[in-house]
Write a protein that holds these residues in place. Structure first.
Motif, mmCIF file in Angstrom:
data_model
loop_
_atom_site.group_PDB
_atom_site.id
_atom_site.type_symbol
_atom_site.label_atom_id
_atom_site.label_comp_id
_atom_site.label_asym_id
_atom_site.label_seq_id
_atom_site.Cartn_x
_atom_site.Cartn_y
_atom_site.Cartn_z
ATOM 1 N N ASN A 222 0.845 -1.186 0.000
ATOM 2 C CA ASN A 222 0.000 0.000 0.000
ATOM 3 C C ASN A 222 0.886 1.243 0.000
ATOM 4 O O ASN A 222 2.106 1.147 0.182
ATOM 5 N N THR A 223 0.260 2.376 -0.220
ATOM 6 C CA THR A 223 1.046 3.594 -0.380
ATOM 7 C C THR A 223 1.839 3.920 0.866
ATOM 8 O O THR A 223 3.014 4.290 0.789
ATOM 9 N N MET A 224 1.197 3.773 1.997
ATOM 10 C CA MET A 224 1.868 4.112 3.252
ATOM 11 C C MET A 224 3.145 3.289 3.407
ATOM 12 O O MET A 224 4.222 3.823 3.667
ATOM 13 N N GLY A 225 2.996 1.985 3.222
ATOM 14 C CA GLY A 225 4.140 1.114 3.423
ATOM 15 C C GLY A 225 5.238 1.363 2.407
ATOM 16 O O GLY A 225 6.415 1.456 2.750
ATOM 17 N N GLN A 226 4.837 1.490 1.139
ATOM 18 C CA GLN A 226 5.875 1.624 0.117
ATOM 19 C C GLN A 226 6.535 2.999 0.169
ATOM 20 O O GLN A 226 7.744 3.114 -0.017
ATOM 21 N N SER A 227 5.744 4.042 0.428
ATOM 22 C CA SER A 227 6.374 5.366 0.591
ATOM 23 C C SER A 227 7.323 5.323 1.768
ATOM 24 O O SER A 227 8.434 5.850 1.712
ATOM 25 N N GLY A 228 6.847 4.687 2.848
ATOM 26 C CA GLY A 228 7.696 4.570 4.023
ATOM 27 C C GLY A 228 8.962 3.823 3.688
ATOM 28 O O GLY A 228 10.046 4.163 4.160
ATOM 29 N N SER A 229 8.822 2.809 2.861
ATOM 30 C CA SER A 229 9.979 2.012 2.498
ATOM 31 C C SER A 229 10.986 2.840 1.708
ATOM 32 O O SER A 229 12.196 2.780 1.961
ATOM 33 N N LEU B 172 5.719 0.662 9.491
ATOM 34 C CA LEU B 172 4.911 -0.115 10.428
ATOM 35 C C LEU B 172 3.423 0.163 10.223
ATOM 36 O O LEU B 172 2.602 -0.757 10.251
ATOM 37 N N MET B 173 3.116 1.443 10.015
ATOM 38 C CA MET B 173 1.715 1.794 9.798
ATOM 39 C C MET B 173 1.191 1.104 8.542
ATOM 40 O O MET B 173 0.083 0.555 8.529
ATOM 41 N N GLY B 174 1.998 1.131 7.482
ATOM 42 C CA GLY B 174 1.585 0.476 6.245
ATOM 43 C C GLY B 174 1.347 -1.007 6.477
ATOM 44 O O GLY B 174 0.365 -1.580 5.995
ATOM 45 N N THR B 175 2.232 -1.623 7.232
ATOM 46 C CA THR B 175 2.072 -3.040 7.527
ATOM 47 C C THR B 175 0.793 -3.279 8.315
ATOM 48 O O THR B 175 0.042 -4.221 8.042
ATOM 49 N N PHE B 176 0.567 -2.422 9.282
ATOM 50 C CA PHE B 176 -0.612 -2.569 10.139
ATOM 51 C C PHE B 176 -1.894 -2.451 9.313
ATOM 52 O O PHE B 176 -2.834 -3.231 9.461
ATOM 53 N N GLY C 289 -4.656 -5.836 1.672
ATOM 54 C CA GLY C 289 -3.275 -6.279 1.801
ATOM 55 C C GLY C 289 -3.244 -7.571 2.559
ATOM 56 O O GLY C 289 -4.278 -8.068 3.004
ATOM 57 N N VAL C 290 -2.082 -8.143 2.682
ATOM 58 C CA VAL C 290 -2.016 -9.476 3.264
ATOM 59 C C VAL C 290 -1.154 -9.533 4.520
ATOM 60 O O VAL C 290 -0.943 -10.605 5.036
ATOM 61 N N LEU C 291 -0.655 -8.401 4.986
ATOM 62 C CA LEU C 291 0.153 -8.488 6.211
ATOM 63 C C LEU C 291 -0.746 -8.265 7.430
ATOM 64 O O LEU C 291 -1.383 -9.197 7.886
ATOM 65 N N GLY C 292 -0.838 -7.049 7.897
ATOM 66 C CA GLY C 292 -1.775 -6.797 8.982
ATOM 67 C C GLY C 292 -1.129 -6.595 10.334
ATOM 68 O O GLY C 292 0.085 -6.636 10.473
ATOM 69 N N PRO C 293 -1.962 -6.366 11.348
ATOM 70 C CA PRO C 293 -1.481 -5.956 12.666
ATOM 71 C C PRO C 293 -0.469 -6.899 13.286
ATOM 72 O O PRO C 293 0.470 -6.448 13.941
ATOM 73 N N VAL C 294 -0.640 -8.204 13.079
ATOM 74 C CA VAL C 294 0.275 -9.129 13.757
ATOM 75 C C VAL C 294 1.710 -8.870 13.322
ATOM 76 O O VAL C 294 2.640 -8.805 14.136
ATOM 77 N N PHE C 295 1.883 -8.673 12.016
ATOM 78 C CA PHE C 295 3.225 -8.375 11.521
ATOM 79 C C PHE C 295 3.734 -7.069 12.116
ATOM 80 O O PHE C 295 4.907 -6.945 12.473
#
Lengths: 562, 124, 771
Positions: free
Chosen positions: A335-342, A412-416, A432-438
């Motif tokens: 997602n945008t949050m995660g990839q921008s963060g990356s 982390l937010m993107g992952t969540f 997405g397929v990750l989520g809070p646990v990750f």
């Protein structure tokens, strides 16, 4: 932005290197410094020419210098927002690495600066390549200067480290090449000509191949993804293919470590971002949990290993493994949050970890040891050094207000957010397929990061002064006890950038948002996930005759058919 | 060009028919026989002789054997690829001869002998 | 837990909350630009301190600049309060901080501005934070004067940075800026605890504080994630209206309408609060944090930073209200922490640590106040506690400063009667009375607000908790006056500590020499029981040795009476901590407001109503003097009853302290309390409490050591297994090569024959295949 300025960015370092070789050895560092500074200025000019309002598109729009037209080979360059940022990072680290080596490199000076400069060309080439051939040539070429830098200018175990570095990453790259070649072959032979411009012919253009690649069957995508992943994961490095990194870092000269941590590792994540994910979106979605698990293991595992290190450079090297775990996690949040963060993480890690390596190098030049058992309490003797050390440790720990936090938070937010389950009920979640646990498991890395970095600070900076036995002040008569003006000048730009990116990240974020949004949308269109939820609450698309509700998600994936 | 003939055979037929005319009774087989003979001689020479220069000449002979075969086929199929290839081979052979003879001279200087058995330092 | 839900819902329902307000708009005005100066001035101050350090300033200039800037901030905070319209809220945006967007719909943009949210809760906090910071900076100008130069600049840089961070925490208009402040104060705490960086204990304490806080911060961060994921915003002005429907649902008792995720948010947020406010199980860092200079302990680790947890809960009160577990957990954690910390405080000898544990204990009270639906009680206690605990700490600091770092209550006696120490003694007495809850002091009223609610608020075991808190109040009175009776009155006696700076000419070097083995701050380890004078011979000896070196023989040691800055600040603070009681009554003419503090809270989101009117009948109206419309105790207004009960308990505590530590005490080392320690169970309990119930050891044994071992094992796995596999992959081709190596004879003819033979074989195969 004109195409020629990008060409110059590749050619200028090569010319500088040639010039260095042709001049006497005592001029080498001056020439290298001026060359890299001019490159940096050109890079800044390019950044000003760049149309940031249209950062999602490759600029210039068309760029094609034909090379072997019959085979579809050409030199084609361009940059979008993400590339531009990484190019700027590379160019910034250039003069810093050169200036940081002034006092530490004493023999074979010409070779050193020539290779260091050539390295620049290769790294810039990777980021601005729009043609797989150029990309791959540059990607592989980075190995040679690095090999030379480690094996000639490294410390005691340099030969083994250089060999391992070269063979390990080279093996990985070959697999990536195999994957890329399959895509090229697929485009030339399996895609109908009328599908899109460039289909059905031998083309090496990334844009063309991206369109072709998503037409591969899920199985094919899986294999191609696996090949690309193996290639790029070694470079990142992702657990468990990370063991070359601590060795290479410990043995490399300071500038080598800075480039290695600052840019070379990013080639791996950039490869994942540019190729693995958009080329094979279905596989990326399928593999994401698996990679997420590896990333989380890497974060925790490498973080804990850092904690028990004695060699401070090895500690920072392992911390790179841990940090890059966040980066990969963010990428596969899809997602945008995660990839921008990356992408932010790539930049920020380059700045803060690069600076940490510089700082360690400066101490090493004075004491010739990196063992925290022998060395410590330097605040008493080197207050300026200590200030920078604490500053960059805090940037690395992810203290809000400094750059590290922005990227760590976003990853982390993107992952969540990246959770299909949550996306149904919560408006802030994305498919997405990750989520809070990750996110929770990776979040422990934030605590572990504080543990090992503060342990390092506690030993190196604070406490009573400890110097190695037999440490003689005349050993380094050239250098003062604390940092000299050159060293401060090397660190200051990094520190300022850390602060600026921490407090005013939005311009940068906006610059990478558009291309990332494109990638994410592409992945979601072709990867079988919904990017934009229907505003209507119903996830139900139709009622089948039997009255069984078919959720939208169960629908066949869009990218599956040819 | 290919499109004007129904098949490869149609294209080659007139040329093959005229083959004996230009060559008298010498057929392709003759050329090939010479080529094979030269190659075999070269091979046997290479395997049996110990003198480095002789061995080198034997390799050259095998080269030429291949060249003859190529030219013969080239003529037989009326296609210039074989001939142009031979030109390449000759060029390469010339370069290689220069290199090889230089090496032989160097080796001779080392051991004052041309016997190939003198050198076996590449033993694994 | 099932039982609590209807009860809580009932309460909220009975209060008639929400109904009138659901439709009311949650309007947010644009705040004044100058409000941004409140955080920015200290930030500027930090930068100026940096410049001072570079220029090598060796005067008190940094302190004066700091006092000036912070004072101006305090004035601005007051102006902000004056500007604030009734029930007004406003946002001043300085710049756009983080903005990530992936769509135009709600929830598809994460926005966090460097913006400041101004409402009465913010004003309340900022008023006392900036005021205290200014006063304590003034105090520190004298206290830190032994370190003029780089150290002085470093201290005030971190001090300024702290105020900036605290202002961001309190004034931030979104959870992310709150988090920035949250971690920022953690950093400053780290830097200031480790101020004496050559001392191992200080470095260790600093690290411990940061890491323990980080654990809490992770919880907070996850709470922030969940908030965004669920509500799609982190900005208060958008967030609170979105909670409104859930409050409505709670009011109607339909808890099942509230998603579990929403109920989870406060639970995650409170982990952060527990870390920052040193509650169970994360309280272990605060006592160690006393390694920092005393002004720091007073400002950061007593008055302001540690109340951030209370602020967080107060700020996010609407979210806490809609969770059926959150507030009961807060109550129990707070109550147990209060008791545990108080018991530890009883058995300590280091007066600063006693104050630290007392802080932990009082923070427990504040959490209880919030949990008992009395956010006013919690917040009011924060304010009164800030003033009186700052007073207490600064008095301890004055003693420490004057007696060369001596903090052991057995080595000091009758300090108030020494020349020049009268003001300290009186200020200390005022602080102690407040902390002990002596009738009609500020601490008495604020504590009552919390205690009474325990008995009338429905909740799981709240009545029992109330008893625990009453017991704790008694213990508090005892240990507070134990310090007072031992140190400040009684026969005059002192032994100087081992940090002989502050007495005569001292330099950085001098400090370095002695800092590393500071015994004063750690003396509680040496005395587990009995503590005969013989125990201290090593200490005495070492002091003498050092005395020779530093020309400060204890024989000729003269206490260094505080100067005008310290005395002035102490007087001001003592007066303020007395006057704080007035906030409870004035301006209370309006029945609904119930004092200034009540008004400040009920006008903010920390009230039970969101977006409500000021005079809305809330629970707050149940306070003293008002009609007891809510629960009663023995048929009376519980607050009135509690006046008597807690007053008596306070007296009893003080009386016990008097009997055990003052009556008949002839020397500083021993008092009649030591006779009690002859009894075995008491001795054992004392030993355990002195050792802080071995919580540190427990954590070390159950967490740190296993993790360390695991790390070592991981390192081995990494080196041997993972890298070993890689090396194996590299080794295999090599081994293979070794195997086929003999085939290379090195004889040219051999190769030629092999080649010819190979060719022959291939030809043969081709031939056979073509047949």
């Amino acid at each position: 932005m004109s195409e020629s300025i990008l060409h110059v960015l590749i050619l200028l370092p090569i010319a500088t290197a040639a010039f260095i070789v042709s001049r006497p050895a005592n001029e080498a560092k001056t020439v290298a410094l001026w060359g890299s500074l001019i490159s940096l200025v050109l890079g800044v000019v390019a950044a000003f020419q760049f149309d940031w309002s249209n950062a999602g598109a490759m600029q210039p729009e068309v760029s094609l210098v034909p090379w072997l037209p019959a085979l579809g080979l050409s030199i084609s360059v361009g940059a979008d927002g993400v590339s531009m940022m990484l190019v700027l990072l590379t160019l910034l680290l250039g003069p810093i690495c050169v200036a940081a080596s002034f006092s530490s490199i004493k023999h074979r000076v010409k070779t050193y600066y020539a290779w260091l400069t050539v390295m620049q060309a290769a790294m810039v080439g990777v980021f601005i390549a729009r043609d797989i051939l150029l990309f791959y040539v540059c990607f592989e070429f980075t190995l040679i200067p690095m090999f030379v830098l480690i094996s000639i200018y490294g410390s005691s175990n340099r030969k083994a480290a250089a060999t391992k570095f070269f063979l390990y990453t080279f093996t990985g790259s070959i697999l990536a090449l195999a994957g890329l070649i399959y895509v090229i072959w697929f485009n030339a032979t399996r895609v109908p000509v009328e599908a899109f411009a460039g289909a059905g012919e031998w083309s090496f253009q990334i844009d063309t191949l991206r369109q072709a690649a998503v037409r591969m069957s899920p199985t094919e995508q899986g294999w191609v993804f696996a090949a690309l992943l193996l290639g790029f994961a070694v470079k990142v490095p992702l657990f468990p293919v990370h063991t070359w990194l601590p060795l290479a870092h410990t043995e490399a000269p300071t500038a080598g470590s800075v480039i290695l941590a600052g840019v070379l590792l990013k080639l791996g994540t950039y490869g994942l971002y540019r190729f693995a994910i958009p080329f094979t979106p279905i596989a990326a979605v399928d593999f994401a949990p698996f990679i997420g698990v590896l990333a989380v293991i890497g974060i925790v595992f490498a973080g804990l290993i850092c904690w028990v290190q004695d060699d401070v450079k090895k500690l920072v090297a392992y911390s790179s493994v841990s940090h890059l775990g966040f980066c990969v996690l963010g990428l596969f949040a899809l997602n945008t949050m995660g990839q921008s963060g990356s992408v932010m993480y790539m930049i920020n890690h380059g700045l803060s970890t690069g600076a940490l390596f510089l700082l360690i190098g400066m101490v090493y030049e004075r004491y010739h040891t990196r063992s925290m058992r022998e060395l410590g309490g330097l605040a008493a003797k080197m207050p300026v050094w200590s200030f920078f050390m604490v500053f960059f440790v805090m940037a690395s720990v992810g203290l809000p207000g400094l750059n590290g936090f922005i990227s760590e938070f976003m990853c982390l937010m993107g992952t969540f957010q990246s959770s299909d389950t949550l996306a149904g009920s919560s408006i802030g979640a994305t498919p997405g397929v990750l989520g809070p646990v990750f996110a929770i498991l990776a979040g422990t890395g934030v605590v572990i990061g504080a543990m090992y970095l503060l342990m390092m600070t506690g030993k190196m900076v604070w406490g009573p002064l400890r110097e190695p036995k037999g440490h003689d002040h005349d050993n380094h008569s050239e250098l003062p006890d604390d940092l000299n003006a050159r060293e401060i000048a090397v660190l200051t730009p990094l520190a300022v950038l850390c602060l600026v990116l921490g407090l005013f990240p939005t311009p940068v974020l906006k610059g990478i948002e558009a291309p990332v949004n494109d990638t994410v949308r592409w992945v979601h269109e072709h990867g079988g996930l919904r990017l934009y939820r229907d505003p209507a609450p119903a996830r139900v698309t139709e009622l089948s005759p039997a009255g069984v509700v078919t959720p939208e998600l169960a629908a066949p994936r869009a990218g599956g058919e040819r | 060009m290919v499109s004007t003939f129904a098949s490869m055979a149609d294209f080659l037929a007139p040329a093959q028919a005229s083959f004996p005319e230009g060559m008298g009774s010498v057929t392709l087989a003759h050329y090939l026989f010479v080529s094979v003979a030269m190659f075999t001689l070269g091979l046997i020479g290479f395997l049996t002789r110990r003198n480095l220069i002789i061995m080198f000449l034997c390799t050259e002979m095998m080269f030429q054997a291949a060249g003859i075969a190529l030219i013969a086929f080239s003529r037989f199929y009326l296609h210039h690829t074989g001939q142009s290839f031979v030109i390449f081979v000759l060029t390469v052979a010339a370069a290689e001869a220069a290199l090889a003879l230089a090496l032989v001279v160097l080796l001779f200087r080392g051991r004052e002998s041309l016997n190939a058995d003198q050198w076996h330092s590449l033993k694994g | 837990m099932q039982t609590t839900t209807p009860q809580l819902a009932e309460t909220i329902g009975a209060l008639g909350l929400g109904a009138a307000d659901t439709g009311a708009a949650f309007e947010v005005a644009t705040g004044p630009a100058w409000a941004m100066l409140i955080p920015m001035l200290p930030l500027l101050g930090a930068a100026i301190m940096g410049v001072c350090a570079i220029m090598g300033v060796r005067s008190k200039l940094p302190a004066w600049i700091t006092v000036g800037l912070l004072g101006f901030s305090a004035v601005l905070a007051a102006a902000m309060y004056a500007w604030l319209p009734e029930n007004g809220r406003a946002v001043s945006v300085a710049w756009e901080w983080i903005n990530v967007s992936w769509g135009d719909e709600p929830g598809q943009t994460l926005k966090a501005n460097f913006g400041f949210y101004i409402d009465s809760l913010t004003c309340l906090w900022m008023l006392f934070v900036t005021l205290l910071a200014t006063l304590i900076a003034l105090y520190a100008s004298e206290y830190m004067s032994h370190d003029l130069g780089a150290g002085y600049c470093r201290f005030f840089a971190a001090f300024n940075l702290f105020v900036f961070s605290m202002a961001c925490l309190v004034m931030g208009d979104n959870l992310l800026l709150l988090f920035l402040g949250w971690e920022g104060v953690g950093l400053c705490s780290y830097l200031l605890i480790g101020y004496h960086y050559k001392k191992h204990s200080a470095v260790f304490a600093a690290k411990k504080a940061f890491i323990v806080n980080r654990i809490g911060d992770l919880g907070l961060l996850l709470g922030v994630f969940l908030t965004f994921v669920h509500f799609g915003t982190l900005e208060y002005k958008d967030l609170f209206p979105m909670v409104q429907p859930y409050i409505e649902a709670m009011r109607q008792g339909s808890i099942s309408d509230i998603p579990a995720l929403v109920q989870l948010i406060p639970v995650l947020l409170m982990i952060g609060a527990f870390g920052k406010s040193a509650q169970l199980p994360l309280f272990v860092w605060l006592p160690d944090a006393m390694e920092g200079p005393t002004p720091v302990s007073a400002l950061i680790h007593a008055a302001t930073m540690v109340t951030a947890g209370v602020y967080l809960i107060a700020r996010m009160y609407p979210l806490f209200l809609v969770s059926e577990w959150a507030l009961p957990i807060v109550a129990w954690v707070g109550g147990l922490t209060a008791l545990v910390a108080a018991t530890i405080a009883m058995a300590q000898f280091d007066i600063k640590r006693i104050m630290a544990y007392s802080t932990v204990s009082q923070l427990g009270f504040m959490f209880c106040g919030l949990a008992f639906l009395s956010s006013v009680g919690g917040a009011f206690h924060v304010v009164t506690h800030a003033f009186f605990k700052a007073t207490l700490f600064l008095c301890c600091g004055a003693v420490m400063h004057g007696f060369a770092g001596q903090l052991d209550l057995r080595k000091l006696s009758g300090v108030s009667f020494m020349k020049g120490w009268g003001i300290v003694g009186i200020a200390m007495l005022i602080g102690c009375l407040n902390l002990a809850g002596f009738p009609f002091t500020a601490g008495y009223f604020s504590k009552d607000m919390i205690l009474a609610e325990a008995f009338i608020t429905p909740g799981p075991g709240y009545q029992f908790l109330g008893v625990i808190l009453l017991l704790t109040a008694g213990i508090t009175a005892y240990y507070t006056f134990r310090v007072f009776f031992r140190v400040f009155v009684g026969p005059k006696h002192f032994e100087p500590g081992d940090e002989l700076h502050g007495h005569d000419g001292h330099t950085d070097d001098h400090h370095e020499e002695h800092g590393s083995s500071s015994h004063g701050a750690n003396s509680d380890h040496a005395d587990e029981n009995g503590h005969t004078p013989g125990d201290h011979e090593p200490l005495g000896g070492s002091v003498e040795e050092r005395g020779k070196k530093s020309h400060a023989d204890p024989e000729h040691f003269h206490p260094h009476a505080p100067g005008w800055a310290i005395n002035g600040v102490l007087v001001t603070l003592a007066i303020l901590s007395v006057l704080a009681a007035a906030l409870y009554f004035f301006p209370g003419a309006d029945k609904a407001h119930k004092g200034w503090a009540g008004g400040m809270i009920s006008g903010s989101t920390a009230a039970l109503v969101v977006g409500g009117e000021a005079d809305h009948p809330t629970r707050l109206a149940a306070f003293v003097g008002a009609e007891p419309e809510q629960g009663t105790l023995f048929g009376q207004d519980p607050h009135k009853i509690m006046y008597y009960v807690s007053g008596v308990i306070g007296f009893v505590g003080i009386a016990i302290a008097f009997a055990l530590h003052y009556a008949g005490r002839k020397e500083s080392e021993r008092s009649s309390a030591d006779n009690l320690l002859q009894v075995k169970p008491i001795r054992t309990a004392h030993r355990w409490a002195n050792a802080k119930w071995y919580v540190d050891e427990l954590y070390d044994f159950t967490l740190r050591k296993p993790l360390w071992a695991a790390s070592q094992i991981f390192h081995l796995i990494d080196k041997l297994l993972i890298d070993g596999l890689v090396n194996l992959v590299g080794y295999l081709p090599r081994a293979l090569g070794k195997g086929v190596r003999p085939s290379q004879s090195g004889v040219l003819h051999g190769y030629a024959a092999a080649m010819a033979g190979g060719l022959a074989v291939i030809l043969l195969i081709v031939l056979l295949l073509s047949l």
